[in-house]
Scaffold this motif. Structure first.
Motif, PDB file in Angstrom:
ATOM      1  N   UNK A  36       0.833  -1.206   0.000  1.00  0.00           N
ATOM      2  CA  UNK A  36       0.000   0.000   0.000  1.00  0.00           C
ATOM      3  C   UNK A  36       0.867   1.254   0.000  1.00  0.00           C
ATOM      4  N   UNK A  37       1.968   1.232   0.739  1.00  0.00           N
ATOM      5  CA  UNK A  37       2.846   2.401   0.770  1.00  0.00           C
ATOM      6  C   UNK A  37       3.419   2.697  -0.614  1.00  0.00           C
ATOM      7  N   UNK A  38       3.795   1.658  -1.344  1.00  0.00           N
ATOM      8  CA  UNK A  38       4.306   1.850  -2.704  1.00  0.00           C
ATOM      9  C   UNK A  38       3.205   2.398  -3.612  1.00  0.00           C
ATOM     10  N   UNK A  39       1.986   1.933  -3.427  1.00  0.00           N
ATOM     11  CA  UNK A  39       0.860   2.437  -4.228  1.00  0.00           C
ATOM     12  C   UNK A  39       0.615   3.908  -3.956  1.00  0.00           C
ATOM     13  N   UNK A  40       0.660   4.291  -2.688  1.00  0.00           N
ATOM     14  CA  UNK A  40       0.452   5.697  -2.336  1.00  0.00           C
ATOM     15  C   UNK A  40       1.563   6.572  -2.897  1.00  0.00           C
ATOM     16  N   UNK A  55      -2.798  -8.143  -3.978  1.00  0.00           N
ATOM     17  CA  UNK A  55      -3.486  -7.541  -2.841  1.00  0.00           C
ATOM     18  C   UNK A  55      -4.763  -8.334  -2.595  1.00  0.00           C
ATOM     19  N   UNK A  56      -5.135  -8.508  -1.345  1.00  0.00           N
ATOM     20  CA  UNK A  56      -6.436  -9.103  -1.036  1.00  0.00           C
ATOM     21  C   UNK A  56      -7.514  -8.053  -1.293  1.00  0.00           C
ATOM     22  N   UNK A  57      -8.759  -8.491  -1.333  1.00  0.00           N
ATOM     23  CA  UNK A  57      -9.860  -7.544  -1.508  1.00  0.00           C
ATOM     24  C   UNK A  57      -9.857  -6.522  -0.374  1.00  0.00           C
ATOM     25  N   UNK A  58      -9.595  -6.954   0.843  1.00  0.00           N
ATOM     26  CA  UNK A  58      -9.565  -6.037   1.989  1.00  0.00           C
ATOM     27  C   UNK A  58      -8.428  -5.024   1.855  1.00  0.00           C
ATOM     28  N   UNK A  59      -7.273  -5.477   1.352  1.00  0.00           N
ATOM     29  CA  UNK A  59      -6.137  -4.571   1.161  1.00  0.00           C
ATOM     30  C   UNK A  59      -6.437  -3.520   0.093  1.00  0.00           C
ATOM     31  N   UNK A  60      -7.090  -3.937  -0.984  1.00  0.00           N
ATOM     32  CA  UNK A  60      -7.439  -2.979  -2.041  1.00  0.00           C
ATOM     33  C   UNK A  60      -8.478  -1.991  -1.521  1.00  0.00           C
ATOM     34  N   UNK A  62      -8.897  -0.964   1.519  1.00  0.00           N
ATOM     35  CA  UNK A  62      -8.194  -0.037   2.411  1.00  0.00           C
ATOM     36  C   UNK A  62      -7.363   0.963   1.618  1.00  0.00           C
ATOM     37  N   UNK A  63      -6.718   0.500   0.547  1.00  0.00           N
ATOM     38  CA  UNK A  63      -5.933   1.388  -0.306  1.00  0.00           C
ATOM     39  C   UNK A  63      -6.825   2.441  -0.950  1.00  0.00           C
ATOM     40  N   UNK A  64      -7.947   2.026  -1.498  1.00  0.00           N
ATOM     41  CA  UNK A  64      -8.869   2.963  -2.146  1.00  0.00           C
ATOM     42  C   UNK A  64      -9.346   4.000  -1.136  1.00  0.00           C
ATOM     43  N   UNK A  65      -9.638   3.576   0.078  1.00  0.00           N
ATOM     44  CA  UNK A  65     -10.084   4.491   1.122  1.00  0.00           C
ATOM     45  C   UNK A  65      -8.994   5.517   1.438  1.00  0.00           C
ATOM     46  N   UNK A  66      -7.759   5.049   1.590  1.00  0.00           N
ATOM     47  CA  UNK A  66      -6.643   5.975   1.860  1.00  0.00           C
ATOM     48  C   UNK A  66      -6.433   6.933   0.706  1.00  0.00           C
ATOM     49  N   UNK A  98     -13.808   1.715  -6.539  1.00  0.00           N
ATOM     50  CA  UNK A  98     -12.494   2.249  -6.866  1.00  0.00           C
ATOM     51  C   UNK A  98     -11.612   1.336  -7.690  1.00  0.00           C
ATOM     52  N   UNK A  99     -12.026   0.099  -7.910  1.00  0.00           N
ATOM     53  CA  UNK A  99     -11.241  -0.818  -8.745  1.00  0.00           C
ATOM     54  C   UNK A  99     -11.786  -0.740 -10.169  1.00  0.00           C
TER      55      UNK A  99
END
Length: 126
Positions: A36-40, A55-60, A62-66, A98-99
């Motif tokens: 997630x840090x690399x994505x940000x 990424x798991x669905x939960x990780x994605x 969370x990333x979209x939310x951030x 967001x995906x």
């Protein structure tokens, strides 16, 4: 042809990123990330498409939310699920807010593993 970038860290003022944009303005800058840090960091740097690798669905989610609370110098990047997309998780990944899509690798090699992914894409919300 554009060179493949192998950066661990990029900034929005990275001259190589801007050189690539000038060299091929019609192309999208795409980066594959594993965290997630690399994505940000890629979003801040100005990449157009971020491939969320394994990424798991939960990780994605969370990333979209951030990312939704971030300010961008360009448009918000497209998020694509990548790595490990299969018939068992495609519907969940593609239904995430967001995906924008998924990159399917090995599961696309046989019709019996790929057709359920295609069916999931047709039923995902637009």
């Amino acid at each position: 042809r554009l060179p493949i970038l192998r950066y661990l860290v990029m900034t929005s003022s990275d001259p190589e990123l801007e050189r690539l944009r000038r060299a091929a303005p019609e192309k999208k800058l795409v980066i594959e990330v594993k965290t997630a840090d690399a994505a940000l960091a890629a979003a801040v740097a100005g990449f157009d498409v971020i491939q969320a690798e394994k990424f798991s669905a939960a990780d994605i989610a969370a990333l979209v939310l951030r990312m939704s609370s971030m300010a961008y110098t360009r448009a918000r990047p497209i998020i694509a699920a990548a790595g490990g997309v299969n018939a068992g998780n495609a519907a969940t990944l593609l239904a995430l807010e967001g995906v924008s899509g998924a990159l399917v690798g090995g599961a696309s090699l046989k019709a019996e593993t790929f057709l359920p992914i295609v069916a999931a894409a047709h039923t995902a919300p637009v």
